[in-house]
Scaffold this motif. Sequence first.
Motif, PDB file in Angstrom:
ATOM      1  N   ASP A  38     -13.148 -15.654  88.919  1.00 23.58           N
ATOM      2  CA  ASP A  38     -11.722 -15.494  89.190  1.00 23.58           C
ATOM      3  C   ASP A  38     -11.043 -16.853  89.341  1.00 23.58           C
ATOM      4  O   ASP A  38      -9.956 -17.073  88.795  1.00 23.58           O
ATOM      5  CB  ASP A  38     -11.524 -14.648  90.451  1.00 23.58           C
ATOM      6  CG  ASP A  38     -10.075 -14.301  90.685  1.00 23.58           C
ATOM      7  OD1 ASP A  38      -9.535 -13.455  89.944  1.00 23.58           O
ATOM      8  OD2 ASP A  38      -9.470 -14.883  91.618  1.00 23.58           O
ATOM      9  N   ALA A  39     -11.671 -17.764  90.055  1.00 25.12           N
ATOM     10  CA  ALA A  39     -11.106 -19.109  90.236  1.00 25.12           C
ATOM     11  C   ALA A  39     -11.001 -19.839  88.896  1.00 25.12           C
ATOM     12  O   ALA A  39     -10.010 -20.536  88.636  1.00 25.12           O
ATOM     13  CB  ALA A  39     -11.956 -19.915  91.216  1.00 25.12           C
ATOM     14  N   LEU A  40     -11.994 -19.667  88.030  1.00 25.63           N
ATOM     15  CA  LEU A  40     -11.947 -20.284  86.706  1.00 25.63           C
ATOM     16  C   LEU A  40     -10.779 -19.728  85.893  1.00 25.63           C
ATOM     17  O   LEU A  40     -10.038 -20.480  85.249  1.00 25.63           O
ATOM     18  CB  LEU A  40     -13.276 -20.053  85.967  1.00 25.63           C
ATOM     19  CG  LEU A  40     -13.394 -20.683  84.584  1.00 25.63           C
ATOM     20  CD1 LEU A  40     -13.443 -22.207  84.689  1.00 25.63           C
ATOM     21  CD2 LEU A  40     -14.628 -20.143  83.865  1.00 25.63           C
ATOM     22  N   LEU A  41     -10.595 -18.419  85.934  1.00 29.70           N
ATOM     23  CA  LEU A  41      -9.463 -17.809  85.222  1.00 29.70           C
ATOM     24  C   LEU A  41      -8.131 -18.324  85.767  1.00 29.70           C
ATOM     25  O   LEU A  41      -7.226 -18.649  84.995  1.00 29.70           O
ATOM     26  CB  LEU A  41      -9.525 -16.287  85.333  1.00 29.70           C
ATOM     27  CG  LEU A  41     -10.647 -15.605  84.573  1.00 29.70           C
ATOM     28  CD1 LEU A  41     -10.693 -14.128  84.931  1.00 29.70           C
ATOM     29  CD2 LEU A  41     -10.491 -15.795  83.067  1.00 29.70           C
ATOM     30  N   TYR A  48      -3.060 -15.056  83.347  1.00 29.28           N
ATOM     31  CA  TYR A  48      -3.874 -14.236  84.241  1.00 29.28           C
ATOM     32  C   TYR A  48      -3.156 -13.911  85.545  1.00 29.28           C
ATOM     33  O   TYR A  48      -3.132 -12.758  85.980  1.00 29.28           O
ATOM     34  CB  TYR A  48      -5.200 -14.944  84.518  1.00 29.28           C
ATOM     35  CG  TYR A  48      -6.088 -14.215  85.487  1.00 29.28           C
ATOM     36  CD1 TYR A  48      -6.665 -13.001  85.141  1.00 29.28           C
ATOM     37  CD2 TYR A  48      -6.353 -14.738  86.747  1.00 29.28           C
ATOM     38  CE1 TYR A  48      -7.481 -12.325  86.021  1.00 29.28           C
ATOM     39  CE2 TYR A  48      -7.177 -14.075  87.626  1.00 29.28           C
ATOM     40  CZ  TYR A  48      -7.740 -12.870  87.272  1.00 29.28           C
ATOM     41  OH  TYR A  48      -8.543 -12.205  88.149  1.00 29.28           O
ATOM     42  N   ALA A  49      -2.568 -14.892  86.169  1.00 29.49           N
ATOM     43  CA  ALA A  49      -1.976 -14.701  87.497  1.00 29.49           C
ATOM     44  C   ALA A  49      -0.736 -13.824  87.476  1.00 29.49           C
ATOM     45  O   ALA A  49      -0.394 -13.231  88.499  1.00 29.49           O
ATOM     46  CB  ALA A  49      -1.639 -16.054  88.118  1.00 29.49           C
ATOM     47  N   SER A  94      -6.976 -10.586  76.819  1.00 25.50           N
ATOM     48  CA  SER A  94      -5.813 -11.202  76.164  1.00 25.50           C
ATOM     49  C   SER A  94      -5.355 -12.453  76.892  1.00 25.50           C
ATOM     50  O   SER A  94      -4.919 -13.418  76.267  1.00 25.50           O
ATOM     51  CB  SER A  94      -4.662 -10.204  76.064  1.00 25.50           C
ATOM     52  OG  SER A  94      -4.240  -9.799  77.357  1.00 25.50           O
ATOM     53  N   TYR A  95      -5.460 -12.475  78.221  1.00 28.13           N
ATOM     54  CA  TYR A  95      -4.996 -13.644  78.977  1.00 28.13           C
ATOM     55  C   TYR A  95      -5.890 -14.855  78.752  1.00 28.13           C
ATOM     56  O   TYR A  95      -5.465 -15.974  79.011  1.00 28.13           O
ATOM     57  CB  TYR A  95      -4.851 -13.336  80.469  1.00 28.13           C
ATOM     58  CG  TYR A  95      -6.022 -12.646  81.106  1.00 28.13           C
ATOM     59  CD1 TYR A  95      -7.153 -13.339  81.492  1.00 28.13           C
ATOM     60  CD2 TYR A  95      -5.992 -11.272  81.322  1.00 28.13           C
ATOM     61  CE1 TYR A  95      -8.229 -12.701  82.076  1.00 28.13           C
ATOM     62  CE2 TYR A  95      -7.060 -10.621  81.911  1.00 28.13           C
ATOM     63  CZ  TYR A  95      -8.178 -11.337  82.280  1.00 28.13           C
ATOM     64  OH  TYR A  95      -9.235 -10.694  82.854  1.00 28.13           O
TER      65      TYR A  95
END
Length: 137
Positions: A38-41, A48-49, A94-95
């Motif tokens: 999650d942190a990498l994304l 993503y956010a 997609s993100y």
Amino acid sequence: WFDVPLSLAEFRRILREGGHCAAFWNLRGEGAFMDAYDALLRAHASEYAVLEKPRQTIAAIAARPEVRDLRPAEFPHGQRLDEAGLFGRAYSSSYVVHGLADREGFDDGLRALFERHARDGFLEFPYRCVAILWRIV
């Protein structure tokens, strides 16, 4: 990821009398690997956010006056992934495909995550399948 009022209106239009609607989400599970993923994304995927999260969508559906008898369910499951599978999983979003400013940095980070968390060449990518069933009046 969909407009709830417009979608419910379309569901009402096409639904047979007495029918039900259902929606399903595969939510990522918890753990050290999932927190790091999650942190990498968040660090690399700009889209993503800003995505609407499932809890917000479920709450929006539940709040609609035409929704009745909403019933939730949840089922655990997971994917066992090798490194290529993890990359395939990440790039199926997609993100990730459309929102990476630094693809090389993301790939390096994903590779490092795999190396840190894999056991015997695989890691578990845990999910919770969240489902809701409801009627529209």
